[in-house]
Motif scaffolding. Sequence first.
Motif, PDB file in Angstrom:
ATOM      1  N   GLN A   1      -9.879   4.973  23.941  1.00  0.00           N
ATOM      2  CA  GLN A   1      -8.805   5.085  22.973  1.00  0.00           C
ATOM      3  C   GLN A   1      -9.376   4.905  21.572  1.00  0.00           C
ATOM      4  O   GLN A   1     -10.129   3.978  21.312  1.00  0.00           O
ATOM      5  N   VAL A   2      -9.002   5.799  20.685  1.00  0.00           N
ATOM      6  CA  VAL A   2      -9.467   5.745  19.297  1.00  0.00           C
ATOM      7  C   VAL A   2      -8.386   5.092  18.449  1.00  0.00           C
ATOM      8  O   VAL A   2      -7.213   5.447  18.538  1.00  0.00           O
ATOM      9  N   HIS A   3      -8.795   4.157  17.625  1.00  0.00           N
ATOM     10  CA  HIS A   3      -7.864   3.501  16.711  1.00  0.00           C
ATOM     11  C   HIS A   3      -8.226   3.860  15.281  1.00  0.00           C
ATOM     12  O   HIS A   3      -9.403   3.891  14.919  1.00  0.00           O
ATOM     13  N   VAL A   4      -7.181   4.098  14.487  1.00  0.00           N
ATOM     14  CA  VAL A   4      -7.357   4.460  13.079  1.00  0.00           C
ATOM     15  C   VAL A   4      -6.557   3.462  12.252  1.00  0.00           C
ATOM     16  O   VAL A   4      -5.354   3.282  12.491  1.00  0.00           O
ATOM     17  N   VAL A   5      -7.213   2.821  11.296  1.00  0.00           N
ATOM     18  CA  VAL A   5      -6.549   1.783  10.501  1.00  0.00           C
ATOM     19  C   VAL A   5      -6.768   2.050   9.021  1.00  0.00           C
ATOM     20  O   VAL A   5      -7.910   2.081   8.548  1.00  0.00           O
ATOM     21  N   GLU A   6      -5.653   2.215   8.307  1.00  0.00           N
ATOM     22  CA  GLU A   6      -5.708   2.420   6.862  1.00  0.00           C
ATOM     23  C   GLU A   6      -5.481   1.099   6.128  1.00  0.00           C
ATOM     24  O   GLU A   6      -4.807   0.205   6.651  1.00  0.00           O
ATOM     25  N   SER A   7      -6.035   1.017   4.925  1.00  0.00           N
ATOM     26  CA  SER A   7      -5.802  -0.143   4.073  1.00  0.00           C
ATOM     27  C   SER A   7      -6.009   0.259   2.616  1.00  0.00           C
ATOM     28  O   SER A   7      -6.510   1.357   2.335  1.00  0.00           O
ATOM     29  N   GLY A   8      -5.606  -0.628   1.721  1.00  0.00           N
ATOM     30  CA  GLY A   8      -5.857  -0.397   0.305  1.00  0.00           C
ATOM     31  C   GLY A   8      -4.648  -0.004  -0.512  1.00  0.00           C
ATOM     32  O   GLY A   8      -4.741   0.138  -1.739  1.00  0.00           O
ATOM     33  N   GLY A   9      -3.516   0.195   0.150  1.00  0.00           N
ATOM     34  CA  GLY A   9      -2.326   0.561  -0.600  1.00  0.00           C
ATOM     35  C   GLY A   9      -1.789  -0.607  -1.409  1.00  0.00           C
ATOM     36  O   GLY A   9      -2.272  -1.739  -1.303  1.00  0.00           O
ATOM     37  N   GLY A  10      -0.777  -0.317  -2.214  1.00  0.00           N
ATOM     38  CA  GLY A  10      -0.170  -1.364  -3.018  1.00  0.00           C
ATOM     39  C   GLY A  10       0.652  -0.791  -4.136  1.00  0.00           C
ATOM     40  O   GLY A  10       0.943   0.410  -4.164  1.00  0.00           O
ATOM     41  N   LEU A  11       1.030  -1.672  -5.048  1.00  0.00           N
ATOM     42  CA  LEU A  11       1.819  -1.292  -6.217  1.00  0.00           C
ATOM     43  C   LEU A  11       0.876  -1.131  -7.405  1.00  0.00           C
ATOM     44  O   LEU A  11       0.061  -2.025  -7.684  1.00  0.00           O
ATOM     45  N   VAL A  12       0.990  -0.014  -8.098  1.00  0.00           N
ATOM     46  CA  VAL A  12       0.133   0.258  -9.243  1.00  0.00           C
ATOM     47  C   VAL A  12       0.964   0.931 -10.328  1.00  0.00           C
ATOM     48  O   VAL A  12       1.921   1.649 -10.019  1.00  0.00           O
TER      49      VAL A  12
ATOM     50  N   GLY B   1      -3.347   6.917  11.994  1.00  0.00           N
ATOM     51  CA  GLY B   1      -3.127   5.513  11.736  1.00  0.00           C
ATOM     52  C   GLY B   1      -1.657   5.240  11.470  1.00  0.00           C
ATOM     53  O   GLY B   1      -0.824   6.155  11.512  1.00  0.00           O
ATOM     54  N   GLN B   2      -1.351   3.974  11.176  1.00  0.00           N
ATOM     55  CA  GLN B   2       0.031   3.558  10.943  1.00  0.00           C
ATOM     56  C   GLN B   2       0.462   3.767   9.502  1.00  0.00           C
ATOM     57  O   GLN B   2       1.651   3.680   9.191  1.00  0.00           O
ATOM     58  N   GLY B   3      -0.477   4.039   8.628  1.00  0.00           N
ATOM     59  CA  GLY B   3      -0.145   4.316   7.239  1.00  0.00           C
ATOM     60  C   GLY B   3      -0.243   3.104   6.334  1.00  0.00           C
ATOM     61  O   GLY B   3      -0.184   1.949   6.790  1.00  0.00           O
ATOM     62  N   THR B   4      -0.404   3.374   5.047  1.00  0.00           N
ATOM     63  CA  THR B   4      -0.421   2.326   4.036  1.00  0.00           C
ATOM     64  C   THR B   4       0.432   2.789   2.856  1.00  0.00           C
ATOM     65  O   THR B   4       0.338   3.942   2.429  1.00  0.00           O
ATOM     66  N   GLN B   5       1.275   1.897   2.376  1.00  0.00           N
ATOM     67  CA  GLN B   5       2.229   2.262   1.327  1.00  0.00           C
ATOM     68  C   GLN B   5       1.547   2.243  -0.041  1.00  0.00           C
ATOM     69  O   GLN B   5       0.894   1.260  -0.409  1.00  0.00           O
TER      70      GLN B   5
END
Length: 115
Positions: free
Chosen positions: A1-12, A106-110
């Motif tokens: 199973q391949v997992h994809v994880v995003e990060s780094g989003g935020g308010l700018v 992945g699950q996404g990053t806002q």
Amino acid sequence: QVHVVESGGGLVQPGGSLRLSCVVSGTISSRNTMGWYRQAPGKQRELVARFTGVGSTNYADSVKGRFTISRDNAKSTVYLHMNSLKPEDTAVYYCNVVYGARTYWGQGTQVTVSS
């Protein structure tokens, strides 16, 4: 199973920058199509930028000159460098990777661009 994880989003604030990261649990190479997509409220998911399996890149017209996709195969990571952000860039950003006939998301990053 391949997992994809995003990060780094935020308010700018408008005009600001962010760097998104996407880590894949499997081994990646330049042959893997990988990319970033986004989905704003009430809209369909759309391509932002991607690496094709032949090593070239595609960008949405709306982000050309502002966003850059890069990858570090040794770290199984793809990045999205976003500059000169605009309120219309506000969305959930998703990463995907293609292995053969399967596409993993992945699950996404806002990302929210607002003053």
